[in-house]
Motif scaffolding. Structure first.
Motif, PDB file in Angstrom:
ATOM      1  N   ASN A 120       0.853  -1.188   0.000  1.00  0.00           N
ATOM      2  CA  ASN A 120       0.000   0.000   0.000  1.00  0.00           C
ATOM      3  C   ASN A 120       0.895   1.246   0.000  1.00  0.00           C
ATOM      4  N   MET A 121       1.384   1.609  -1.180  1.00  0.00           N
ATOM      5  CA  MET A 121       2.307   2.742  -1.284  1.00  0.00           C
ATOM      6  C   MET A 121       1.701   4.059  -0.803  1.00  0.00           C
ATOM      7  N   PRO A 122       0.459   4.405  -1.160  1.00  0.00           N
ATOM      8  CA  PRO A 122      -0.085   5.682  -0.660  1.00  0.00           C
ATOM      9  C   PRO A 122      -0.092   5.754   0.869  1.00  0.00           C
ATOM     10  N   GLU A 123      -0.463   4.659   1.528  1.00  0.00           N
ATOM     11  CA  GLU A 123      -0.482   4.671   2.995  1.00  0.00           C
ATOM     12  C   GLU A 123       0.945   4.720   3.549  1.00  0.00           C
ATOM     13  N   PHE A 124       1.880   4.023   2.898  1.00  0.00           N
ATOM     14  CA  PHE A 124       3.271   4.104   3.351  1.00  0.00           C
ATOM     15  C   PHE A 124       3.779   5.543   3.255  1.00  0.00           C
ATOM     16  N   VAL A 125       3.495   6.211   2.150  1.00  0.00           N
ATOM     17  CA  VAL A 125       3.935   7.600   1.996  1.00  0.00           C
ATOM     18  C   VAL A 125       3.348   8.457   3.116  1.00  0.00           C
ATOM     19  N   ASN A 126       2.079   8.216   3.472  1.00  0.00           N
ATOM     20  CA  ASN A 126       1.455   8.946   4.593  1.00  0.00           C
ATOM     21  C   ASN A 126       2.170   8.679   5.910  1.00  0.00           C
ATOM     22  N   GLN A 127       2.674   7.465   6.106  1.00  0.00           N
ATOM     23  CA  GLN A 127       3.309   7.065   7.358  1.00  0.00           C
ATOM     24  C   GLN A 127       4.833   7.270   7.348  1.00  0.00           C
ATOM     25  N   SER A 128       5.408   7.603   6.203  1.00  0.00           N
ATOM     26  CA  SER A 128       6.866   7.614   6.044  1.00  0.00           C
ATOM     27  C   SER A 128       7.584   8.648   6.915  1.00  0.00           C
ATOM     28  N   ALA A 129       6.885   9.649   7.401  1.00  0.00           N
ATOM     29  CA  ALA A 129       7.525  10.643   8.274  1.00  0.00           C
ATOM     30  C   ALA A 129       8.087   9.999   9.541  1.00  0.00           C
ATOM     31  N   TYR A 130       7.575   8.835   9.916  1.00  0.00           N
ATOM     32  CA  TYR A 130       8.109   8.117  11.084  1.00  0.00           C
ATOM     33  C   TYR A 130       9.610   7.855  10.927  1.00  0.00           C
ATOM     34  N   ARG A 131      10.059   7.705   9.693  1.00  0.00           N
ATOM     35  CA  ARG A 131      11.474   7.449   9.435  1.00  0.00           C
ATOM     36  C   ARG A 131      12.362   8.570   9.962  1.00  0.00           C
ATOM     37  N   ASN A 132      11.809   9.794  10.115  1.00  0.00           N
ATOM     38  CA  ASN A 132      12.576  10.908  10.678  1.00  0.00           C
ATOM     39  C   ASN A 132      12.976  10.657  12.127  1.00  0.00           C
ATOM     40  N   THR A 133      12.245   9.797  12.821  1.00  0.00           N
ATOM     41  CA  THR A 133      12.608   9.462  14.202  1.00  0.00           C
ATOM     42  C   THR A 133      13.699   8.393  14.243  1.00  0.00           C
TER      43      THR A 133
END
Length: 167
Positions: A120-133
Motif C-alpha cells: 500500500n504505497m499511498p499509505e506508506f507515503v502517509n506514514q513515512s515521516a516516522y522514518r525521521n525518528t
C-alpha cells in the motif's frame, strides 16, 4: 660505437625510472587487506525457529558489512502482528531491525541502504515521516517498492537494510 652508447644510456635511464618508481611505492603487507576480504561470514537469527522453518538468516556480517533480510511485523512464533495497520507494522519492523543493529554494535547512522516493500504505497507515503525518528543524521540510499503481496497474508510492509561500520 654510437649505438652502443645509446643502448647504455637507454638502459641507465630505464634503471633510473624503475628505481624511482620502486622507491616511491610502499610494499604491501598481507595483513593490510580490508577486513571484508579476510573475515568469515557471521550469521544471526533473530527468531531461530521461524527463520529455520522458512530457510533464511535474518542477518549476516562479513567484515565491516552487515546485510539484514527484510524485517516484517511478526511475533516470536512467526504470526503476523498489527494486521491492517501499516504504521504499527512499520514500527515493529524498525524495532526488530534495531535489535539486529545493536547485536552487532551498529547504529542507524551506519545504515547505508534501506529498501522498503509495501502493498500500500499511498499509505506508506502517509506514514513515512516516522522514518525521521529513526534516521536523525542522514537518510541511507534505497528504494521503495509497491508490490502485489508479501510473504504473510495481511503483511503490508517489509524493510531490509545494509550497514557499514569502520571498525
Amino acid at each position: 660505437m654510437k649505438t652502443n652508447q645509446f643502448t647504455m644510456m637507454l638502459a641507465a635511464f630505464a634503471t633510473l625510472i624503475l628505481l624511482t618508481v620502486g622507491c616511491n611505492t610502499a610494499p604491501q603487507k598481507a595483513e593490510e587487506k580490508p577486513a571484508a576480504q579476510t573475515d568469515a561470514p557471521e550469521y544471526f537469527l533473530l527468531r531461530p525457529d521461524v527463520e529455520k522453518a522458512y530457510g533464511y538468516s535474518h542477518a549476516v556480517r562479513i567484515g565491516n558489512e552487515l546485510k539484514i533480510s527484510g524485517a516484517v511485523s511478526m511475533d516470536e512464533k512467526g504470526n503476523l502482528t498489527a494486521k491492517g495497520d501499516l504504521g504499527q507494522q512499520m514500527k515493529n519492523c524498525y524495532a526488530d531491525l534495531d535489535k539486529i543493529l545493536k547485536h552487532y554494535g551498529y547504529t542507524w547512522d551506519d545504515v547505508v541502504v534501506e529498501n522498503i516493500l509495501t502493498t500500500n504505497m499511498p499509505e506508506f507515503v502517509n506514514q513515512s515521516a516516522y522514518r525521521n525518528t529513526i534516521y536523525k543524521k542522514q537518510f541511507p540510499t534505497g528504494s521503495w517498492f509497491g508490490v502485489k503481496e508479501l510473504a504473510l497474508p495481511g503483511q503490508l510492509i517489509e524493510i531490509e537494510l545494509e550497514a557499514y561500520k569502520v571498525h
